[in-house]
Design a protein around this motif. Structure first.
Motif, mmCIF file in Angstrom:
data_model
loop_
_atom_site.group_PDB
_atom_site.id
_atom_site.type_symbol
_atom_site.label_atom_id
_atom_site.label_comp_id
_atom_site.label_asym_id
_atom_site.label_seq_id
_atom_site.Cartn_x
_atom_site.Cartn_y
_atom_site.Cartn_z
ATOM 1 N N ARG A 363 24.092 19.212 -14.731
ATOM 2 C CA ARG A 363 23.840 18.485 -15.971
ATOM 3 C C ARG A 363 22.995 17.252 -15.654
ATOM 4 N N TRP A 364 22.222 16.826 -16.653
ATOM 5 C CA TRP A 364 21.374 15.643 -16.501
ATOM 6 C C TRP A 364 21.558 14.757 -17.719
ATOM 7 N N LYS A 365 21.959 13.528 -17.499
ATOM 8 C CA LYS A 365 22.115 12.567 -18.590
ATOM 9 C C LYS A 365 21.146 11.428 -18.371
ATOM 10 N N ASN A 366 20.102 11.390 -19.242
ATOM 11 C CA ASN A 366 19.060 10.376 -19.145
ATOM 12 C C ASN A 366 19.215 9.361 -20.271
ATOM 13 N N PRO A 367 19.034 8.060 -19.985
ATOM 14 C CA PRO A 367 19.216 7.046 -21.028
ATOM 15 C C PRO A 367 18.345 7.259 -22.259
ATOM 16 N N GLU A 368 17.147 7.799 -22.064
ATOM 17 C CA GLU A 368 16.231 8.000 -23.188
ATOM 18 C C GLU A 368 16.346 9.385 -23.802
ATOM 19 N N LEU A 369 16.470 10.412 -22.952
ATOM 20 C CA LEU A 369 16.458 11.796 -23.420
ATOM 21 C C LEU A 369 17.837 12.307 -23.794
ATOM 22 N N GLY A 370 18.873 11.603 -23.384
ATOM 23 C CA GLY A 370 20.225 12.045 -23.687
ATOM 24 C C GLY A 370 20.732 13.045 -22.666
ATOM 25 N N GLU A 371 21.754 13.842 -23.065
ATOM 26 C CA GLU A 371 22.336 14.833 -22.153
ATOM 27 C C GLU A 371 21.565 16.133 -22.241
ATOM 28 N N LEU A 372 21.141 16.629 -21.087
ATOM 29 C CA LEU A 372 20.332 17.839 -21.027
ATOM 30 C C LEU A 372 21.053 18.919 -20.231
ATOM 31 N N TYR A 373 20.886 20.163 -20.685
ATOM 32 C CA TYR A 373 21.460 21.326 -20.027
ATOM 33 C C TYR A 373 20.402 21.980 -19.129
ATOM 34 N N PRO A 374 20.817 22.863 -18.247
ATOM 35 C CA PRO A 374 19.839 23.470 -17.325
ATOM 36 C C PRO A 374 18.626 24.080 -18.022
ATOM 37 N N ARG A 375 18.858 24.740 -19.157
ATOM 38 C CA ARG A 375 17.729 25.366 -19.859
ATOM 39 C C ARG A 375 16.697 24.336 -20.316
ATOM 40 N N ASP A 376 17.092 23.050 -20.402
ATOM 41 C CA ASP A 376 16.199 22.011 -20.895
ATOM 42 C C ASP A 376 15.245 21.480 -19.831
ATOM 43 N N PHE A 377 15.606 21.594 -18.542
ATOM 44 C CA PHE A 377 14.777 20.925 -17.531
ATOM 45 C C PHE A 377 14.524 21.707 -16.249
ATOM 46 N N LEU A 378 15.166 22.857 -16.070
ATOM 47 C CA LEU A 378 14.976 23.571 -14.805
ATOM 48 C C LEU A 378 13.568 24.148 -14.660
ATOM 49 N N ASP A 379 12.937 24.537 -15.765
ATOM 50 C CA ASP A 379 11.550 25.020 -15.668
ATOM 51 C C ASP A 379 10.635 23.915 -15.151
ATOM 52 N N GLU A 380 10.835 22.705 -15.646
ATOM 53 C CA GLU A 380 10.035 21.578 -15.164
ATOM 54 C C GLU A 380 10.369 21.272 -13.698
ATOM 55 N N ALA A 381 11.634 21.440 -13.328
ATOM 56 C CA ALA A 381 12.024 21.210 -11.933
ATOM 57 C C ALA A 381 11.337 22.200 -11.001
ATOM 58 N N ARG A 382 11.221 23.439 -11.447
ATOM 59 C CA ARG A 382 10.504 24.436 -10.631
ATOM 60 C C ARG A 382 9.028 24.070 -10.514
ATOM 61 N N MET A 383 8.447 23.666 -11.624
ATOM 62 C CA MET A 383 7.033 23.308 -11.632
ATOM 63 C C MET A 383 6.753 22.154 -10.681
ATOM 64 N N LEU A 384 7.666 21.184 -10.638
ATOM 65 C CA LEU A 384 7.497 19.999 -9.792
ATOM 66 C C LEU A 384 8.050 20.196 -8.387
ATOM 67 N N HIS A 385 8.533 21.405 -8.086
ATOM 68 C CA HIS A 385 9.124 21.729 -6.786
ATOM 69 C C HIS A 385 10.307 20.816 -6.453
ATOM 70 N N LEU A 386 11.089 20.498 -7.501
ATOM 71 C CA LEU A 386 12.316 19.725 -7.318
ATOM 72 C C LEU A 386 13.552 20.607 -7.353
ATOM 73 N N ILE A 387 13.368 21.872 -7.664
ATOM 74 C CA ILE A 387 14.509 22.747 -7.902
ATOM 75 C C ILE A 387 15.376 22.888 -6.658
ATOM 76 N N SER A 388 14.762 22.933 -5.481
ATOM 77 C CA SER A 388 15.557 23.055 -4.246
ATOM 78 C C SER A 388 16.438 21.826 -4.033
ATOM 79 N N SER A 389 15.896 20.639 -4.346
ATOM 80 C CA SER A 389 16.683 19.409 -4.207
ATOM 81 C C SER A 389 17.892 19.441 -5.129
ATOM 82 N N PHE A 390 17.703 19.930 -6.355
ATOM 83 C CA PHE A 390 18.821 20.024 -7.292
ATOM 84 C C PHE A 390 19.844 21.053 -6.814
ATOM 85 N N ASP A 391 19.348 22.176 -6.283
ATOM 86 C CA ASP A 391 20.258 23.207 -5.763
ATOM 87 C C ASP A 391 21.126 22.650 -4.645
#
Length: 609
Positions: A363-391
């Motif tokens: 889960r990701w809780k951002n002060p501006e964007l609110g609470e986000l679920y995996p479907r909301d940000f994992l595609d962007e994480a893959r694009m930015l090559h951050l997905i492994s860090s989250f895993d």
């Protein structure tokens, strides 16, 4: 000396001087004629009546006549009327304006000339005419045209490339009126990179040629142009009347292209394509914007699954803007402690209510964007090559929490963690995970690494090797989201996986079908071909629960039992269900469950474990 003698002497001197001047002029003129006759350029001078006064050898050779046959003639007497009238207009312009006139012309369709016409003033002032020099530039012009053709044509398929597509669409837009439009479809072949990894670039080049041929044939009757934007993406575009535009017709034609398998180099594959549609001027006001909106729709279609077609809508741009905001803030999410882990219980399908395990979810809780679920940000994480860090973050935190829970409970329960292809396919992943578990004294048998069916099918050979290598090191692997990809059903993996998780979308689609029990039995038989241990996700009510009665299942998971919980609440849940029976009331709403922020792993983006 008499006056007569003096006059005679002066006249003789003047005559001699004039003779010298004439001889010099004749010599100059002879040298001038010799000079211009040796030039390959066409040169000429016309008098005030636009009759040829001086010409060089190259000029006469073009007409195939002697100089004497050409001198004194006008263009109307020597050239076809259309050309001659054009030459006359140019000459009259030069004489009238007393200025140069420069132009290029394609004469007779096969020769190009660069021509300079200029005013001509005679030394004695008897006439004002015009002169000209024309250089044959056919060879350089053909090279230029060939270069332009090469720069506008895709060398692999022979179709127009992106720059050519933009130019043609720009010309089409100028002719669009209130009753017409320009329709654009971007067609992207699904999972083509994986096919390229499997088949090799030469075979895939042939597949691209075959796709281009079929697309051209399918769209020819529509009068549509087909081009290749790049890679595995094609563009179909055509101007039409608004009342002729039909999404379904375009989709049907594109689907027909991929209905039959493609065969190249003794390899046959079934390809699918995702398509994004956009229309000028309804969806965009420029060519670049039109292509951008079509691409946006195509990418949204790809996210929905294979072979989908979507028409652009304004909410896609809104979603894209949100995606940009997510991407810009995602890089600092771990550092700022905004990422947390929650746990959804998995209960025994035997009906005794015992908790056999859980799935760790990010889960990701951002002060501006609110609470986000995996479907909301994992595609962007893959694009930015951050997905492994989250895993890695989820793995480390969930394992440590599981150890704490085991200390209180007196036993380990099974922990399932989703891992991306980027991390799972790393050569050292399984070894380093094993070493990490050994360091933490965590039993390997109690950790399940889940990989999604969609990612598995995108690179089946690589995943198969990686799964086998992981299991040889004692790492247990689960196929997650089973049934979400129709192409996987019927694929024999020979008990490749330790476990299979049936996707919640299957349960949702079967919820109101009378033949659900029969379909579930078929699905279970497919699942059992991969593993004997099966978990079903998405159990939301008592009716869902009853559907699985008598089926060979190990675990059930869903909102009927519990929403994802913080570590503390999950621990309470496990203790409260240690000896309880199944209940007939749903779990509390997600809003009633407080979130839990795990401490961030500061080095999770630097090292694997």
């Amino acid at each position: 000396m008499s006056v007569a003698v003096v006059v005679a002497v002066l006249l003789f001197a003047a005559l001699f001087a004039s003779l010298v001047v004439l001889l010099r002029q004749k010599a100059y003129l002879s040298a001038y004629r010799m000079l211009i006759d040796h030039s390959r350029d066409l040169m000429w001078v016309k008098d005030d009546k636009l009759r040829l006064f001086i010409i060089n050898k190259a000029y006469s050779e073009v007409y195939g006549k002697k100089k004497e046959e050409l001198l004194g003639k006008t263009d109307l007497e020597l050239s076809p009327r259309v050309l001659a009238e054009g030459y006359k207009r140019d000459d009259e312009f030069v004489v009238k304006t007393d200025a140069e006139y420069v132009y290029e012309e394609n004469e007779k369709g096969d020769c190009w000339f660069h021509t300079v016409k200029f005013p001509w003033h005679s030394l004695n002032g008897l006439f004002n005419g015009c002169g000209g020099v024309a250089r044959n530039i056919t060879d350089s012009k053909l090279r230029q045209l060939k270069f332009e053709q090469i720069s506008n044509i895709d060398p692999l398929t022979g179709l127009p490339n992106r720059s050519c597509i933009v130019g043609r669409m720009q010309n089409m837009i100028t002719g669009i009126t209130g009753d017409s439009c320009l329709a654009v479809a971007l067609v992207g072949v699904d999972s083509f990179r994986s096919i390229n990894d499997c088949a090799g670039s030469r075979t895939c080049d042939e597949f691209i040629r075959l796709v281009s041929f079929r697309l051209g044939r399918a769209c020819h009757s529509l009068g549509a142009d087909v081009g290749r934007v790049g890679g595995d993406v094609f563009c179909i575009f055509l101007p039409m009347e608004r009342n002729q535009w039909n999404n379904g017709d375009m989709q049907a034609r594109i689907s027909s292209v991929f209905a039959e398998p493609f065969t190249a180099d003794d390899m046959s594959v079934h390809l699918t394509a995702s398509t994004g549609l956009s229309v000028y001027p309804d969806d965009a006001g420029t060519v670049q914007a039109l292509l951008a909106t079509a691409e946006l729709a195509m990418r949204r279609a790809k996210r929905m699954g294979f072979g989908k077609t979507l028409r652009y809508s304004n909410d896609m741009s809104i979603a894209q803007e949100r995606s940009r905001k997510i991407a810009s803030r995602l890089c600092s999410a771990l550092k700022n402690g905004e990422i947390s882990v929650v746990y959804q219980p998995r209960l025994s399908a035997s009906g005794d209510g015992s908790v056999l395990g859980c799935e760790a979810l990010i889960r990701w809780k951002n002060p501006e964007l609110g609470e986000l679920y995996p479907r909301d940000f994992l595609d962007e994480a893959r694009m930015l090559h951050l997905i492994s860090s989250f895993d890695v973050f989820v793995l480390k935190n969930s394992v440590e929490r599981s150890i704490e829970l085991a200390a209180s409970l007196g036993r380990f329960i099974e922990l399932s963690v989703n891992v991306s292809a980027e991390l799972f396919l790393r050569d050292d992943f399984a070894r380093r995970l094993r070493d990490f578990l050994a360091e933490k004294k965590y039993p390997e048998s109690k950790l399940i690494i889940e990989i999604s069916e969609k990612e598995f099918m995108s690179q089946p050979e690589k995943f198969t090797r990686a799964v086998r290598a992981a299991r040889e090191l004692g790492i247990r692997v689960c196929l997650d989201n089973f049934g979400s990809s129709v192409s996987f059903l019927g694929t024999s993996t020979g008990y490749l996986f330790d476990k299979v998780t049936v996707d919640r979308s299957i349960i949702s689609r079967l919820r109101n079908r009378e033949d659900a029990p029969q379909l579930l039995k078929i699905l279970m038989s497919y699942a059992q071909s991969c593993s004997k241990r099966i978990t079903v996700e998405g159990v939301e009510n008592i009716d869902d629960l009853r559907k699985f009665s008598g089926l060979p299942l190990e675990c059930l998971q869903g909102f009927y039992f519990s929403h994802p919980l913080s570590a503390e609440l999950f621990e309470d849940f496990v203790f409260s269900h240690a000896k309880s029976e199944p209940h007939d009331s749903p779990a509390p709403a997600a809003a009633a469950i407080p979130s839990f922020n795990s401490a961030p792993a500061a080095d999770s983006s630097e090292v694997l474990f």
